[in-house]
Design an enzyme around this catalytic site. Sequence first.
Site, PDB file in Angstrom:
ATOM      1  N   ASP A 180     -43.250  31.935  33.181  1.00 29.07           N
ATOM      2  CA  ASP A 180     -43.986  30.884  33.882  1.00 29.07           C
ATOM      3  C   ASP A 180     -44.408  29.787  32.922  1.00 29.07           C
ATOM      4  O   ASP A 180     -45.202  30.023  32.013  1.00 29.07           O
ATOM      5  CB  ASP A 180     -45.234  31.519  34.522  1.00 29.07           C
ATOM      6  CG  ASP A 180     -46.025  30.509  35.328  1.00 29.07           C
ATOM      7  OD1 ASP A 180     -45.505  29.418  35.599  1.00 29.07           O
ATOM      8  OD2 ASP A 180     -47.171  30.815  35.688  1.00 29.07           O
TER       9      ASP A 180
ATOM     10  N   VAL B 180     -45.654  22.157  41.855  1.00 31.34           N
ATOM     11  CA  VAL B 180     -46.205  21.427  40.714  1.00 31.34           C
ATOM     12  C   VAL B 180     -47.397  20.612  41.223  1.00 31.34           C
ATOM     13  O   VAL B 180     -47.235  19.651  41.973  1.00 31.34           O
ATOM     14  CB  VAL B 180     -45.147  20.523  40.028  1.00 31.34           C
ATOM     15  CG1 VAL B 180     -45.814  19.611  38.989  1.00 31.34           C
ATOM     16  CG2 VAL B 180     -44.073  21.382  39.353  1.00 31.34           C
TER      17      VAL B 180
ATOM     18  N   GLY C  25     -52.216  23.270  43.335  1.00 33.03           N
ATOM     19  CA  GLY C  25     -53.253  24.308  43.217  1.00 33.03           C
ATOM     20  C   GLY C  25     -54.661  23.746  43.204  1.00 33.03           C
ATOM     21  O   GLY C  25     -54.890  22.618  42.781  1.00 33.03           O
TER      22      GLY C  25
ATOM     23  N   CYS D 129     -55.831  22.595  39.859  1.00 34.45           N
ATOM     24  CA  CYS D 129     -54.914  21.695  39.114  1.00 34.45           C
ATOM     25  C   CYS D 129     -55.408  20.265  39.073  1.00 34.45           C
ATOM     26  O   CYS D 129     -55.918  19.759  40.063  1.00 34.45           O
ATOM     27  CB  CYS D 129     -53.559  21.607  39.812  1.00 34.45           C
ATOM     28  SG  CYS D 129     -52.722  23.123  39.992  1.00 34.45           S
TER      29      CYS D 129
ATOM     30  N   ASP E  63     -45.987  28.477  45.442  1.00 32.65           N
ATOM     31  CA  ASP E  63     -47.154  28.685  44.586  1.00 32.65           C
ATOM     32  C   ASP E  63     -48.110  27.498  44.621  1.00 32.65           C
ATOM     33  O   ASP E  63     -47.780  26.415  44.151  1.00 32.65           O
ATOM     34  CB  ASP E  63     -46.658  28.916  43.143  1.00 32.65           C
ATOM     35  CG  ASP E  63     -47.799  29.002  42.150  1.00 32.65           C
ATOM     36  OD1 ASP E  63     -48.936  29.288  42.576  1.00 32.65           O
ATOM     37  OD2 ASP E  63     -47.552  28.795  40.950  1.00 32.65           O
TER      38      ASP E  63
ATOM     39  N   TYR F 229     -63.581  30.156  39.515  1.00 35.10           N
ATOM     40  CA  TYR F 229     -62.117  30.125  39.521  1.00 35.10           C
ATOM     41  C   TYR F 229     -61.723  29.003  38.572  1.00 35.10           C
ATOM     42  O   TYR F 229     -62.140  27.860  38.761  1.00 35.10           O
ATOM     43  CB  TYR F 229     -61.648  29.832  40.943  1.00 35.10           C
ATOM     44  CG  TYR F 229     -60.173  29.561  41.095  1.00 35.10           C
ATOM     45  CD1 TYR F 229     -59.230  30.509  40.731  1.00 35.10           C
ATOM     46  CD2 TYR F 229     -59.721  28.350  41.625  1.00 35.10           C
ATOM     47  CE1 TYR F 229     -57.876  30.261  40.891  1.00 35.10           C
ATOM     48  CE2 TYR F 229     -58.372  28.102  41.794  1.00 35.10           C
ATOM     49  CZ  TYR F 229     -57.457  29.071  41.419  1.00 35.10           C
ATOM     50  OH  TYR F 229     -56.118  28.825  41.575  1.00 35.10           O
TER      51      TYR F 229
ATOM     52  N   GLY G 255     -58.840  26.737  36.616  1.00 38.29           N
ATOM     53  CA  GLY G 255     -57.464  26.302  36.402  1.00 38.29           C
ATOM     54  C   GLY G 255     -57.028  26.793  35.029  1.00 38.29           C
ATOM     55  O   GLY G 255     -57.829  26.759  34.088  1.00 38.29           O
TER      56      GLY G 255
ATOM     57  N   GLU H   5     -55.181  19.929  32.290  1.00 37.97           N
ATOM     58  CA  GLU H   5     -54.625  19.615  33.610  1.00 37.97           C
ATOM     59  C   GLU H   5     -55.172  20.585  34.644  1.00 37.97           C
ATOM     60  O   GLU H   5     -54.554  20.847  35.663  1.00 37.97           O
ATOM     61  CB  GLU H   5     -53.094  19.655  33.559  1.00 37.97           C
ATOM     62  CG  GLU H   5     -52.522  18.456  32.828  1.00 37.97           C
ATOM     63  CD  GLU H   5     -51.009  18.480  32.744  1.00 37.97           C
ATOM     64  OE1 GLU H   5     -50.374  18.961  33.688  1.00 37.97           O
ATOM     65  OE2 GLU H   5     -50.483  18.016  31.723  1.00 37.97           O
TER      66      GLU H   5
HETATM   67  P1  XMP Z   1     -54.236  27.860  44.505  1.00 37.08           P
HETATM   68  O1  XMP Z   1     -54.186  26.610  45.330  1.00 37.08           O
HETATM   69  O2  XMP Z   1     -53.811  29.061  45.245  1.00 37.08           O
HETATM   70  O3  XMP Z   1     -53.168  27.618  43.343  1.00 37.08           O
HETATM   71  O4  XMP Z   1     -55.562  28.046  43.859  1.00 37.08           O
HETATM   72  C1  XMP Z   1     -52.821  28.581  42.387  1.00 37.08           C
HETATM   73  C2  XMP Z   1     -51.806  28.000  41.452  1.00 37.08           C
HETATM   74  O5  XMP Z   1     -52.297  26.841  40.771  1.00 37.08           O
HETATM   75  C3  XMP Z   1     -51.547  26.651  39.568  1.00 37.08           C
HETATM   76  N1  XMP Z   1     -52.467  26.389  38.455  1.00 37.08           N
HETATM   77  C4  XMP Z   1     -52.544  25.247  37.741  1.00 37.08           C
HETATM   78  N2  XMP Z   1     -51.829  24.120  37.815  1.00 37.08           N
HETATM   79  N3  XMP Z   1     -53.115  23.200  36.044  1.00 37.08           N
HETATM   80  C5  XMP Z   1     -52.118  23.087  36.954  1.00 37.08           C
HETATM   81  O6  XMP Z   1     -51.455  22.040  37.006  1.00 37.08           O
HETATM   82  C6  XMP Z   1     -53.882  24.318  35.910  1.00 37.08           C
HETATM   83  O7  XMP Z   1     -54.792  24.397  35.093  1.00 37.08           O
HETATM   84  C7  XMP Z   1     -53.569  25.386  36.813  1.00 37.08           C
HETATM   85  N4  XMP Z   1     -54.104  26.609  36.964  1.00 37.08           N
HETATM   86  C8  XMP Z   1     -53.399  27.189  37.985  1.00 37.08           C
HETATM   87  C9  XMP Z   1     -50.732  27.910  39.353  1.00 37.08           C
HETATM   88  O8  XMP Z   1     -49.405  27.642  39.694  1.00 37.08           O
HETATM   89  C10 XMP Z   1     -51.398  28.903  40.302  1.00 37.08           C
HETATM   90  O9  XMP Z   1     -50.565  29.954  40.697  1.00 37.08           O
END
Ligand code: XMP
Length: 484
Positions: free
Chosen positions: A254, A305, A308, A311, A343, A387, A389, A417
Site C-alpha cells: 500500500d 485517492v 478518506g 485525508c 477504499d 481517528y 489520517g 496529507e
Molecule cells: P475513510 O473515509 O473510511 O477512509 O475514513 C479510509 C482511507 O483513507 C485513506 N487515508 C489517507 N489518505 N492521507 C490520505 O490521503 C492520509 O493521511 C490518510 N489516512 C488514511 C486510506 O486509504 C484509508 O484506507
Amino acid sequence: MRSIEDMFIGTTFKDFLLRPQHGQVLSRTKENIDLSMPLSRNIILRGAPIVSANMRTVTGGRMMKAMSSMGCFGFIHRRYSKEVQAEKVREVKRSQSYIIENPLVIHQEAIIGEARELIRKKKVSGLLVCESPGSMKLVGVLSTRDIFGLDSELVKNRMSIFTELICGYQNISMEEAELRMSRRRVEKLPLIDDDANIVGLITMKDLKMAKQKPYTTKDSKGRLLVGATIGASGDYMERAELLVDTGVDVILMDIAHGHSEVIKLAINNFKAKFPGAELIAGNIATGQGAKFLMDLGVDAIKAGVGPGKGCRTRLDVRFGVAQLQAVREVYLATEGKVPIIADGGIEDDGDIISALLIGGASTVMLGSMLAGTDEAPGLVENGVKMYKGETSIEASLEEFNDDENLEALMDDVQAPEGQPRPVKYIEGGVAKVIRRIRGHLKSAVSYAGTKSLIDAQKKMVDTPWLYVNRRPLTEAAKKESFDR
Ligand code: XMP
C-alpha cells in the site's frame, strides 16, 4: 478498455439512488441470503464484503481477529516494527475465533457491588476471579447468579472456588471444550496454563455462535486468515519475508500513489521472491492505474485517492478522482477480472451498496466507520476516539522514536496529507457495526430483485443506467433522500 459513462463523471456514492426491482426474497430473516464476495483472487469473504483500513487507529491484531471472525477482513497496519507486525500476525493466526483471550477478571478481595457494576457495564454473564489485583492466577468464577445480596460482601465468599471448576488449556479444540462443558453442565470454561494463570475463556454461547457462523474467514485448517501491509521501499522485502515466514495469508502493498514506477519495481521483486503469495496493491484512482496494476499480476486492486475522512490530499495537492467515478473506472478497465477494494469516503451503509452494485467494487475498506469501536486501537475520551489520517502530523509523530529516517519524516510532518478527527465511540464493538451492515446488504439484495449479493452486482453493474437515475440527483432530491 471500456471508458467511463458520462453520467458517472465527477460523481460519488450519494449522487445516485437505485431503483427498486421486482423482489425475489420471501423473508430477509428466514432465507439464507448469500453475501459472499471476493476479497482477492483466492480469498472469499462470506460474512460481509467489509475490510478494515490498514491504519494505526483502525487495524491492529485485535481488529484483524474480530473482522476475520465475522467473515470480513482487515489488514494489520505497517507502522509497527516488522518484528512486532509479524508477532501480531502470529497471534491472530494462533487464535481461534471462539476463544476470549482477555476475559474480564476481578480479584477475590473486591466487593460484590464492584463486580455487579462491572458485569452490568460490560454486559457479560460472569467474571473470572483472580488471587489478587494484577495477578492472573485463577481462584474462582463469579456468575450473575452469585451477585445478589449485599454490595459490601467479598467476591471470594460468593464465587465458585477453583477446586470446583472445570477448566481447559490454551489450544483446546472446539469439540473438547464443548464436551467438557456439557458433561459438567457449565456455561463457561476458563483456560489456564500449568500454573493456573488465566490465558482465556470459552463460553457455551460463543461456541454455539461460532458453529452458526460458517462464514468466518478461515483457512483449510480452521485458522483465521490474516492480512498485513507492507510498503514499496525501504525494508519492504525483509518485512514481506518475515510476514510470509510467519504464515500471513495475504499481503497488501500500500502506497499513496500506486500508479508509479516505485510500485512496479516492488511488485516485480515481491513476485520473483514469493511467486505463490497472494498480493493486493494500491492505491490508484483511474482506469489506467488499474490496468497497470492488473498487468503486474496483482490479486486485487485497492482504489481511492483522497476520499478518506482523514485525508487532505485533494485539499492540499488537488489530485484525486471522485470516488464512485474512480471505482467505476477501475471496474471498467479491469473488466471484472480482478477484485476491487473501494477504499475511502464510505460514510454509511448506503454508500457501501452503491460502491458494490453501481461502482463494481467487490469489497469496501472502512476507516472512520470502524475507528470508534473497541477493537480499534486508542482510548475513549469523553465519548470519542481519535481517528488519525495516516500521514497526519499526529499519526506521524508517533513514529519518531523508532524511525531511522528523521529527515524524510520531518518533510512528511511539514506537509501532511492527513488530519486527525474525533469519531464517536461505538458501544457493542465491531460486531454491532457488521451486523447492521449485513442487515442492510440483505435488504439491498431484496430490493435488487435477486437472492445473493453477487447476483445483485452482476445484474446491475454492466448496465447501471437501467437501475439508477440517469443523471446525478438534484440538490432537492439529495435533500429529500439524505437530509434527516
Ligand atoms: P475513510 O473515509 O473510511 O477512509 O475514513 C479510509 C482511507 O483513507 C485513506 N487515508 C489517507 N489518505 N492521507 C490520505 O490521503 C492520509 O493521511 C490518510 N489516512 C488514511 C486510506 O486509504 C484509508 O484506507
